[in-house]
Design an enzyme around this catalytic site. Structure first.
Site, PDB file in Angstrom:
ATOM      1  CG  ASN A  62      -0.355  -0.111   2.323  1.00 53.86           C
ATOM      2  OD1 ASN A  62       0.385  -0.680   3.366  1.00 53.86           O
ATOM      3  ND2 ASN A  62      -0.984   0.585   3.303  1.00 53.86           N
ATOM      4  CD  GLU A  64      -1.775   4.497   4.665  1.00 50.01           C
ATOM      5  OE1 GLU A  64      -1.345   5.277   5.273  1.00 50.01           O
ATOM      6  OE2 GLU A  64      -2.338   3.614   5.024  1.00 50.01           O
ATOM      7  CB  CYS A  73      -4.956  -1.091  -1.794  1.00 42.77           C
ATOM      8  SG  CYS A  73      -6.689  -1.010  -1.401  1.00 42.77           S
ATOM      9  CD  GLU A  75      -5.308  -5.753  -1.180  1.00 43.55           C
ATOM     10  OE1 GLU A  75      -4.810  -4.987  -0.907  1.00 43.55           O
ATOM     11  OE2 GLU A  75      -5.762  -6.608  -0.664  1.00 43.55           O
ATOM     12  CB  CYS A 112     -11.001  -2.902  -0.125  1.00 44.82           C
ATOM     13  SG  CYS A 112      -9.879  -1.370  -0.595  1.00 44.82           S
ATOM     14  CB  CYS A 115      -9.075  -4.689  -3.701  1.00 44.92           C
ATOM     15  SG  CYS A 115      -7.501  -3.338  -3.791  1.00 44.92           S
TER      16      CYS A 115
HETATM   17  N1  THU Z   1      -5.444  -1.939   2.431  1.00 48.86           N
HETATM   18  C1  THU Z   1      -4.531  -2.339   1.918  1.00 48.86           C
HETATM   19  O1  THU Z   1      -3.208  -1.532   0.311  1.00 48.86           O
HETATM   20  N2  THU Z   1      -5.221  -3.397   1.346  1.00 48.86           N
HETATM   21  C2  THU Z   1      -6.513  -3.987   2.155  1.00 48.86           C
HETATM   22  O2  THU Z   1      -6.424  -5.244   1.746  1.00 48.86           O
HETATM   23  C3  THU Z   1      -7.133  -3.287   2.932  1.00 48.86           C
HETATM   24  C4  THU Z   1      -7.264  -1.910   3.279  1.00 48.86           C
HETATM   25  C5  THU Z   1      -4.547  -0.303   2.630  1.00 48.86           C
HETATM   26  C6  THU Z   1      -5.599   0.920   2.846  1.00 48.86           C
HETATM   27  C7  THU Z   1      -4.401   2.017   3.228  1.00 48.86           C
HETATM   28  O3  THU Z   1      -3.348   1.909   2.998  1.00 48.86           O
HETATM   29  C8  THU Z   1      -4.416   0.889   4.890  1.00 48.86           C
HETATM   30  O4  THU Z   1      -4.321  -0.455   4.257  1.00 48.86           O
HETATM   31  C9  THU Z   1      -5.459   1.289   6.203  1.00 48.86           C
HETATM   32  O5  THU Z   1      -6.806   1.000   5.404  1.00 48.86           O
END
Ligand code: THU
Length: 157
Positions: A62, A64, A73, A75, A112, A115
């Site tokens: 991920n 941010e 994310c 994925e 999520c 994704c």
């Molecule tokens: N996140 C992912 O990268 N993948 C997931 O399956 C769930 C959430 C990330 C998004 C964000 O950067 C952090 O996790 C918190 O939500």
């Protein structure tokens, strides 16, 4: 009017040794990828590793951003990269792992909704089922068809 029912089978694993070599490798790659996440806002570091039909393994994590919705994310970072470099190669398997405060989370991390939508479109695009492995220190869940995670998906207009 008719009541319908949806159900599917998935696998729960508590000991990764029950898995085959490539699955263990993918999970370890996802765990390693999570270390390189850029997640200063949530502190939730996610790694994804996917296996392509040609044997390539692609990882992502991920990313941010201070402008929160601009982040992505793990994925989707991995899957979009794979599809951009290997546009003709199906994705076979995808492993996801997440850590918080340098500790991998206990229960399986589930992708999520956005994704799931992207994973499913990749599955449909290549007409090749994607096995999802959601790692947790205590319990890993394996689903052998991305469609199970997103019933009634949006499939275009
Ligand atoms: N996140 C992912 O990268 N993948 C997931 O399956 C769930 C959430 C990330 C998004 C964000 O950067 C952090 O996790 C918190 O939500």
């Amino acid at each position: 009017m008719k009541k319908q029912e949806l159900s599917f089978k998935y696998t729960e694993i508590t000991d990764l040794k029950e898995l085959d070599e490539i699955s263990i490798r993918l999970i370890n790659k996802a765990k390693a990828a999570s270390k390189n996440a850029w997640a200063p806002y949530s502190g939730f570091r996610v790694g994804a590793a996917l296996l392509l039909e040609n044997g390539e393994i692609i990882t992502g994590n991920n990313q941010e951003n201070a402008a929160f919705p601009s982040g992505l994310c793990a994925e989707r970072t991995a899957i979009f990269y794979a599809n951009s470099v290997f546009p003709d190669v199906p994705v076979k398997m995808l492993a996801v792992a997440a850590q918080q405060n340098d500790t991998f989370i206990k229960l399986a991390v589930a992708p999520c909704g956005s994704c799931r939508q992207v994973i499913l479109e990749t599955q449909n695009r290549f007409k090749n089922k994607i096995t999802l492995m959601m790692y947790g220190e205590e319990k890993t869940i394996i689903v052998e068809d991305a469609a199970y995670l997103l019933p009634f998906p949006f499939e275009g207009f």
